[in-house]
Design a protein around this motif. Structure first.
Motif, PDB file in Angstrom:
ATOM      1  N   SER A  20      13.403  -9.698   4.629  1.00  0.00           N
ATOM      2  CA  SER A  20      13.323 -11.008   4.003  1.00  0.00           C
ATOM      3  C   SER A  20      12.495 -10.999   2.725  1.00  0.00           C
ATOM      4  O   SER A  20      12.443 -11.990   2.024  1.00  0.00           O
ATOM      5  CB  SER A  20      12.719 -12.022   4.985  1.00  0.00           C
ATOM      6  N   VAL A  21      11.846  -9.877   2.425  1.00  0.00           N
ATOM      7  CA  VAL A  21      11.014  -9.803   1.236  1.00  0.00           C
ATOM      8  C   VAL A  21      11.854  -9.351   0.054  1.00  0.00           C
ATOM      9  O   VAL A  21      12.580  -8.365   0.133  1.00  0.00           O
ATOM     10  CB  VAL A  21       9.843  -8.827   1.463  1.00  0.00           C
ATOM     11  N   SER A  22      11.767 -10.070  -1.049  1.00  0.00           N
ATOM     12  CA  SER A  22      12.566  -9.751  -2.220  1.00  0.00           C
ATOM     13  C   SER A  22      12.185  -8.392  -2.785  1.00  0.00           C
ATOM     14  O   SER A  22      13.045  -7.623  -3.205  1.00  0.00           O
ATOM     15  CB  SER A  22      12.381 -10.836  -3.284  1.00  0.00           C
ATOM     16  N   PHE A  23      10.879  -8.119  -2.810  1.00  0.00           N
ATOM     17  CA  PHE A  23      10.388  -6.846  -3.310  1.00  0.00           C
ATOM     18  C   PHE A  23       9.530  -6.203  -2.228  1.00  0.00           C
ATOM     19  O   PHE A  23       8.812  -6.898  -1.503  1.00  0.00           O
ATOM     20  CB  PHE A  23       9.556  -7.048  -4.573  1.00  0.00           C
ATOM     21  N   PRO A  24       9.597  -4.876  -2.121  1.00  0.00           N
ATOM     22  CA  PRO A  24       8.746  -4.205  -1.131  1.00  0.00           C
ATOM     23  C   PRO A  24       7.270  -4.512  -1.388  1.00  0.00           C
ATOM     24  O   PRO A  24       6.820  -4.535  -2.539  1.00  0.00           O
ATOM     25  CB  PRO A  24       9.048  -2.718  -1.357  1.00  0.00           C
ATOM     26  N   GLU A  25       6.520  -4.746  -0.328  1.00  0.00           N
ATOM     27  CA  GLU A  25       5.109  -5.106  -0.455  1.00  0.00           C
ATOM     28  C   GLU A  25       4.263  -4.251   0.472  1.00  0.00           C
ATOM     29  O   GLU A  25       4.537  -4.154   1.671  1.00  0.00           O
ATOM     30  CB  GLU A  25       4.891  -6.581  -0.124  1.00  0.00           C
ATOM     31  N   ILE A  26       3.241  -3.614  -0.098  1.00  0.00           N
ATOM     32  CA  ILE A  26       2.271  -2.848   0.676  1.00  0.00           C
ATOM     33  C   ILE A  26       1.018  -3.698   0.787  1.00  0.00           C
ATOM     34  O   ILE A  26       0.369  -4.009  -0.212  1.00  0.00           O
ATOM     35  CB  ILE A  26       1.929  -1.502   0.006  1.00  0.00           C
ATOM     36  N   GLU A  27       0.682  -4.100   1.982  1.00  0.00           N
ATOM     37  CA  GLU A  27      -0.444  -4.986   2.201  1.00  0.00           C
ATOM     38  C   GLU A  27      -1.240  -4.482   3.397  1.00  0.00           C
ATOM     39  O   GLU A  27      -0.665  -3.955   4.360  1.00  0.00           O
ATOM     40  CB  GLU A  27       0.034  -6.412   2.447  1.00  0.00           C
ATOM     41  N   GLY A  28      -2.544  -4.613   3.346  1.00  0.00           N
ATOM     42  CA  GLY A  28      -3.331  -4.148   4.478  1.00  0.00           C
ATOM     43  C   GLY A  28      -4.802  -4.423   4.311  1.00  0.00           C
ATOM     44  O   GLY A  28      -5.260  -5.012   3.320  1.00  0.00           O
ATOM     45  N   GLN A  29      -5.549  -3.979   5.305  1.00  0.00           N
ATOM     46  CA  GLN A  29      -7.000  -4.111   5.311  1.00  0.00           C
ATOM     47  C   GLN A  29      -7.598  -2.749   5.594  1.00  0.00           C
ATOM     48  O   GLN A  29      -7.149  -2.031   6.497  1.00  0.00           O
ATOM     49  CB  GLN A  29      -7.452  -5.123   6.355  1.00  0.00           C
ATOM     50  N   ILE A  30      -8.641  -2.388   4.863  1.00  0.00           N
ATOM     51  CA  ILE A  30      -9.286  -1.078   4.990  1.00  0.00           C
ATOM     52  C   ILE A  30     -10.552  -1.239   5.824  1.00  0.00           C
ATOM     53  O   ILE A  30     -11.413  -2.067   5.520  1.00  0.00           O
ATOM     54  CB  ILE A  30      -9.617  -0.504   3.605  1.00  0.00           C
ATOM     55  N   LEU A  31     -10.638  -0.446   6.910  1.00  0.00           N
ATOM     56  CA  LEU A  31     -11.745  -0.556   7.852  1.00  0.00           C
ATOM     57  C   LEU A  31     -12.349   0.808   8.113  1.00  0.00           C
ATOM     58  O   LEU A  31     -11.693   1.843   7.952  1.00  0.00           O
ATOM     59  CB  LEU A  31     -11.262  -1.146   9.184  1.00  0.00           C
ATOM     60  N   GLU A  32     -13.601   0.816   8.553  1.00  0.00           N
ATOM     61  CA  GLU A  32     -14.202   2.051   9.041  1.00  0.00           C
ATOM     62  C   GLU A  32     -13.673   2.337  10.430  1.00  0.00           C
ATOM     63  O   GLU A  32     -13.584   1.447  11.283  1.00  0.00           O
ATOM     64  CB  GLU A  32     -15.720   1.953   9.069  1.00  0.00           C
ATOM     65  N   ALA A  33     -13.318   3.605  10.706  1.00  0.00           N
ATOM     66  CA  ALA A  33     -12.633   3.959  11.942  1.00  0.00           C
ATOM     67  C   ALA A  33     -13.476   3.702  13.181  1.00  0.00           C
ATOM     68  O   ALA A  33     -12.952   3.290  14.217  1.00  0.00           O
ATOM     69  CB  ALA A  33     -12.210   5.431  11.885  1.00  0.00           C
ATOM     70  N   ASN A  34     -14.777   3.904  13.109  1.00  0.00           N
ATOM     71  CA  ASN A  34     -15.599   3.821  14.316  1.00  0.00           C
ATOM     72  C   ASN A  34     -16.120   2.417  14.594  1.00  0.00           C
ATOM     73  O   ASN A  34     -16.158   1.962  15.730  1.00  0.00           O
ATOM     74  CB  ASN A  34     -16.787   4.789  14.204  1.00  0.00           C
ATOM     75  N   THR A  35     -16.501   1.717  13.542  1.00  0.00           N
ATOM     76  CA  THR A  35     -17.165   0.429  13.732  1.00  0.00           C
ATOM     77  C   THR A  35     -16.268  -0.766  13.420  1.00  0.00           C
ATOM     78  O   THR A  35     -16.646  -1.900  13.684  1.00  0.00           O
ATOM     79  CB  THR A  35     -18.406   0.335  12.829  1.00  0.00           C
ATOM     80  N   TYR A  36     -15.112  -0.508  12.826  1.00  0.00           N
ATOM     81  CA  TYR A  36     -14.187  -1.569  12.401  1.00  0.00           C
ATOM     82  C   TYR A  36     -14.805  -2.469  11.328  1.00  0.00           C
ATOM     83  O   TYR A  36     -14.380  -3.600  11.145  1.00  0.00           O
ATOM     84  CB  TYR A  36     -13.707  -2.405  13.594  1.00  0.00           C
ATOM     85  N   GLU A  37     -15.796  -1.949  10.619  1.00  0.00           N
ATOM     86  CA  GLU A  37     -16.382  -2.667   9.497  1.00  0.00           C
ATOM     87  C   GLU A  37     -15.387  -2.687   8.336  1.00  0.00           C
ATOM     88  O   GLU A  37     -14.851  -1.649   7.943  1.00  0.00           O
ATOM     89  CB  GLU A  37     -17.659  -1.971   9.019  1.00  0.00           C
ATOM     90  N   PRO A  38     -15.100  -3.855   7.752  1.00  0.00           N
ATOM     91  CA  PRO A  38     -14.294  -3.871   6.530  1.00  0.00           C
ATOM     92  C   PRO A  38     -14.992  -3.092   5.419  1.00  0.00           C
ATOM     93  O   PRO A  38     -16.215  -3.145   5.288  1.00  0.00           O
ATOM     94  CB  PRO A  38     -14.212  -5.366   6.188  1.00  0.00           C
ATOM     95  N   LEU A  39     -14.224  -2.359   4.650  1.00  0.00           N
ATOM     96  CA  LEU A  39     -14.775  -1.575   3.542  1.00  0.00           C
ATOM     97  C   LEU A  39     -14.413  -2.266   2.231  1.00  0.00           C
ATOM     98  O   LEU A  39     -13.296  -2.132   1.720  1.00  0.00           O
ATOM     99  CB  LEU A  39     -14.228  -0.139   3.572  1.00  0.00           C
TER     100      LEU A  39
END
Length: 855
Positions: free
Chosen positions: A106-125
């Motif tokens: 359904s997306v007109s253009f491909p979109e790369i979206e996400g959230q970057i986290l630390e692997a152990n603590t799940y802290e946003p970076l």
């Protein structure tokens, strides 16, 4: 690890014998419930397959398959049969991509979206660096990013964050997910798995005037083990280290109060930081440090100097954790508690457990010398005694100092990268020195007190809306109450008569209420728009009394709103163009202020980057210098009004070139800054009447930064060549003269050597001296005290049972060079032509021990 070993043993026992037994090599696969990504790795190692795929995505599929296959294509088809996957071949590379043939995108253009986290603590970076098909972008404070492509269907994604492993993968079509980065050092029992934590100390040259620091390495540098953020800041180019400025940052010629320190969104107006061991920010609370020395973008404002943006940790959600530090003078503790499923609570507390300095060890009388006051020095603004001979004698005072602060933070992590936190801070310190000594036929008694109380709070909510649009809202409050007093008494040893020559009391209270909204709108191929608005209210009270008379009694109110629009346009993966406009409206002054900004970054080859930036900046509250009759300076917060304190206005021009290759970095950066609206309040002089005076200033210079990392070890050099000048109506000739903090040269050397569990470090700082401390001797020569300090440390890391521990010993000022503390030099007049310099000694030879434990 156990299951990996069994799997690979099983794989090689079954595949290799079958493969070698065939006259015509066949591809033999015998696997039971194994992740697809592991099977691909084995096929690569045994049969020479070459793949490109999204490892996180395909690792979700477990495969059971037994068979022999005549070709690689046949083997791949059987492995992905029945899965929402397909393959395409580019040369001899198999690209494994999601099969969306049965489901219309359904997306007109491909979109790369996400959230970057630390692997152990799940802290946003926050503010991680991202590259997608060569186009650079950065995550926001929540670690969120969004990229919309116009034509591409496959995406080479790289994510980097200072102190973490590089994340490198290939994505296909649209994705929206979390990306986990692993810290470069992980401790497992007594085994240290690492990728050289100390290799990355700083990221420079990525944007004009910007540095990003790896605060973790501060614990390996000489200091108290829980060093303040200042321990690493002082070793960076362009940040003044000579003179050990205790309550503010002087960066690129900026004056005291012209740079802003912000923690979790609220302003820290300043606490004392004696001997570099205690700063206004608890280092255990720090997650991310960014410094904007000048030329920064339109979304940042409110200052004409530099910006220091510090984000605090959010706390662990997996399990509780406790950290405890103790050293010669302070205790520091941190507690992290998971709360419900998506929340966490963090609490930290620091306190001095005995006075940092022993006033009984005062060196009262220093060597006497004869000098002549003349018009060449900055200090002689009134020149009432110009050309007269005076006796100067040095008194070294070691002050009493105690400190305490606390942090409390609640964080909620919602779905799709939603983040909410409430951060609270309270701290205070008390500083006192009391000097008593006989000089000629006079007994001098001088007492100076200062107390600070700093409070801060912020509430932050960030969310990602539809189509990659990200926004956040912050409400913040901060307050600083500063109380100082100064008393000079003299007792005639012959007559025993006592005379109070000076009795000054000052109360300065500054508060800030603010709201801001920041939004990022992704367009095509990395192009994005940032738009935001906000409101700031400052209330300031300043009272200055001499005996019972008010010299100053003022209340200031600065109310303003602002909005900004900023466009970020990458061109061909080579040029990054950032243009912006910020508009401030001062309700207190009934006036609009426009601040245009522009910056350009160019990749000049694979390893070279050229940066330049220009901008206009305004500041509505600042520290005003109060100058007494003997040229002592004190700084207090005031706000611009339509009367005697103008709005500060500055123009920044920044340019730099960076080379980075194979863990070797060379960066050279130049700057030119002008500032209008400098304010001085002159009190008690004979030549100049009391009152406010306005002036202007300029600063320019070059920073050089050279760093080399090698197998877990690193060394760097920072050098600054600079000039800072100012012009006031009372200057002789009314031309530019050196500013108080003007220093021509500053050189810094630092290195960290990692030998197994030991970290050996050393650093050296040399400064050519300040105009403020210059005296002209009888022979006409200038006496300019240099700054020289060499520190060294050894840190040992170990992990007994469930604890992770660090212990170390540091020695500050190894060679015990006598340095002068820039902000604590005072001059006392004993008779009409006699002066005594009283100063708080900078860091002497100081051995210290520390212990840090984490459970």
């Amino acid at each position: 690890m156990k299951y990996n070993t069994i799997f690979f043993a099983f794989f090689f026992l079954f595949i290799i014998p079958h493969a070698t037994a065939q006259k015509k090599q066949k591809i033999v696969i015998e696997v039971v419930e194994q992740p697809l990504n592991r099977i691909f790795l084995s096929l690569r190692d045994v049969y020479g397959f070459r793949f490109a795929y999204d490892e996180d995505y395909i690792s979700k599929f477990s495969i059971s398959l037994s068979g022999e296959f005549d070709s690689k294509e046949d083997a791949i088809r059987h492995l992905i049969n029945g899965l929402p996957l397909k393959y395409e071949k580019s040369g001899d590379v198999f690209m494994i991509i999601p099969d969306r043939g049965l489901k219309k995108d359904s997306v007109s253009f491909p979109e790369i979206e996400g959230q970057i986290l630390e692997a152990n603590t799940y802290e946003p970076l926050p503010y991680s660096n991202i590259t997608i098909n060569g186009q650079p972008l950065a995550s926001d404070q929540k670690g969120h990013f969004s990229f919309i492509a116009s034509t591409d269907t496959s995406f080479a994604l790289q994510i980097s964050h200072l102190g973490y492993y590089l994340y490198d993968t290939v994505l296909f079509n649209s994705v929206n997910r979390q990306f986990f980065l692993n810290p470069s050092v992980q401790e497992i029992g007594q085994v240290l798995v690492k990728r050289y934590q100390v290799e990355k100390s700083a990221l420079v040259g990525d944007e004009p005037g910007k540095m990003k620091l790896n605060h973790v390495i501060a614990s390996y540098l000489p200091g108290y083990g829980d060093n303040s953020v200042y321990a690493i800041l002082r070793l960076m180019p362009g940040i003044l280290a000579s003179g050990e400025q205790s309550s503010d940052l002087l960066i690129w010629g900026s004056y005291e109060g012209q740079s802003r320190v912000q923690f979790d969104g609220f302003t820290l107006f300043g606490l004392k930081n004696f001997n570099d061991n205690i700063g206004a920010v608890n280092p255990l609370m720090v997650k991310n440090i960014e410094i904007y020395k000048g030329g920064y973008e339109a979304k940042n404002g409110g200052r004409v100097g530099a910006l220091l943006n510090i984000l605090g940790i959010n706390g662990q959600v997996a399990k509780p954790a406790i950290t405890f530090c103790i050293n010669n003078s302070t205790v520091n503790s941190l507690v992290e508690i998971p709360f419900l499923k998506k929340s966490s609570i963090v609490a930290a507390f620091r306190k001095t457990y005995y006075e940092l300095y022993d006033p009984a060890k005062l060196n009262i009388l220093g060597p006497a010398r004869r000098y002549r006051m003349d018009s060449g020095g900055q200090s002689n603004m009134n020149n009432s005694n110009s050309g007269m001979r005076n006796t100067q004698i040095g008194l070294s005072a070691l002050p009493e100092y105690n400190f305490m602060d606390a942090n409390l933070k609640y964080t909620y992590r919602g779905d799709n990268g939603e983040l909410f936190y409430l951060s609270l801070y309270g701290g205070g310190d008390n500083f006192l020195y009391d000097v008593r000594g006989d000089y000629l036929n006079v007994n001098l008694i001088r007492q100076e007190k200062e107390g600070n109380r700093q409070n801060g709070a912020s509430a932050y909510w960030g969310k990602t809306w539809g189509k990659g649009v990200s926004g956040n809202f912050t409400i913040a409050y901060s307050n600083l109450n500063n109380s100082t007093s100064e008393e000079n008494r003299f007792v005639n040893l012959r007559t025993q008569k006592e005379q109070i020559k000076k009795l000054i009391k000052v109360e300065n209270d500054v508060s800030e209420y603010s709201f801001r909204s920041e939004n990022s709108i992704p367009l095509l191929n990395g192009h994005s728009l940032d738009v935001g608005f906000g409101y700031v209210l400052n209330n300031i009270k300043l009272e200055r009394k001499s005996f019972a008379d008010y010299l100053i009694n003022m209340d200031f109110r600065s109310e303003r709103a602002y909005a900004y629009l900023q466009d970020y346009l990458p061109v061909g993966g080579i040029v990054e163009l950032k243009t912006g406009l910020r508009i401030d409206y001062s309700a207190s002054l009934s006036r609009f202020y426009a601040e245009p900004r522009i910056s350009v970054s160019v990749k000049a080859g694979e390893n070279w980057k050229l940066n330049t930036a220009w901008g206009v900046y305004n500041q509505f509250i600042a520290k005003t210098a109060i100058v007494d009759s003997v040229d002592n300076y004190a700084y207090f917060w005031t706000a611009a009004n339509n009367d005697n304190i103008p709005v500060l206005k500055s123009r920044h021009l920044v340019g730099g070139l960076t080379y980075d290759n194979n863990n070797f970095t060379v960066s050279i950066e130049g700057y030119h800054k002008t500032v209008d609206g400098l304010t001085r309040y002159v009190s008690g002089t004979k030549r100049i009447r009391n009152g406010y005076y306005s002036g202007d200033g300029r600063s320019y210079g070059i920073d050089l930064f050279i760093k080399k990392s090698f197998k877990g070890n690193m060394a760097w050099l920072a050098y600054s060549l600079s000039r800072s000048e100012e012009r006031f109506p009372f200057n002789r000739g009314r031309g530019y003269r050196p500013a108080l903090h003007d220093q021509r040269h500053e050189l810094k050397l630092a290195g960290i050597l990692n030998i197994k569990s030991f970290y050996l470090s050393a650093n050296y700082v040399f400064g050519s001296g300040f105009e403020k401390t210059t005296a002209t001797l009888d022979d006409g020569s200038a006496d300019l005290p240099i700054y020289s300090r060499f520190d060294a440390a050894v840190v040992y890391r170990f992990a007994p049972k469930k604890f992770k521990m660090e212990a170390g010993v540091s020695v500050l000022n190894v060679f015990n060079h006598e340095n002068i503390k820039y902000s604590n030099l005072k001059r006392v007049q004993t008779r009409d032509r006699s002066f005594i310099n009283v100063y708080s000694e900078a860091v002497p030879f100081s051995p210290m021990l520390f212990l840090k434990m984490k459970l």
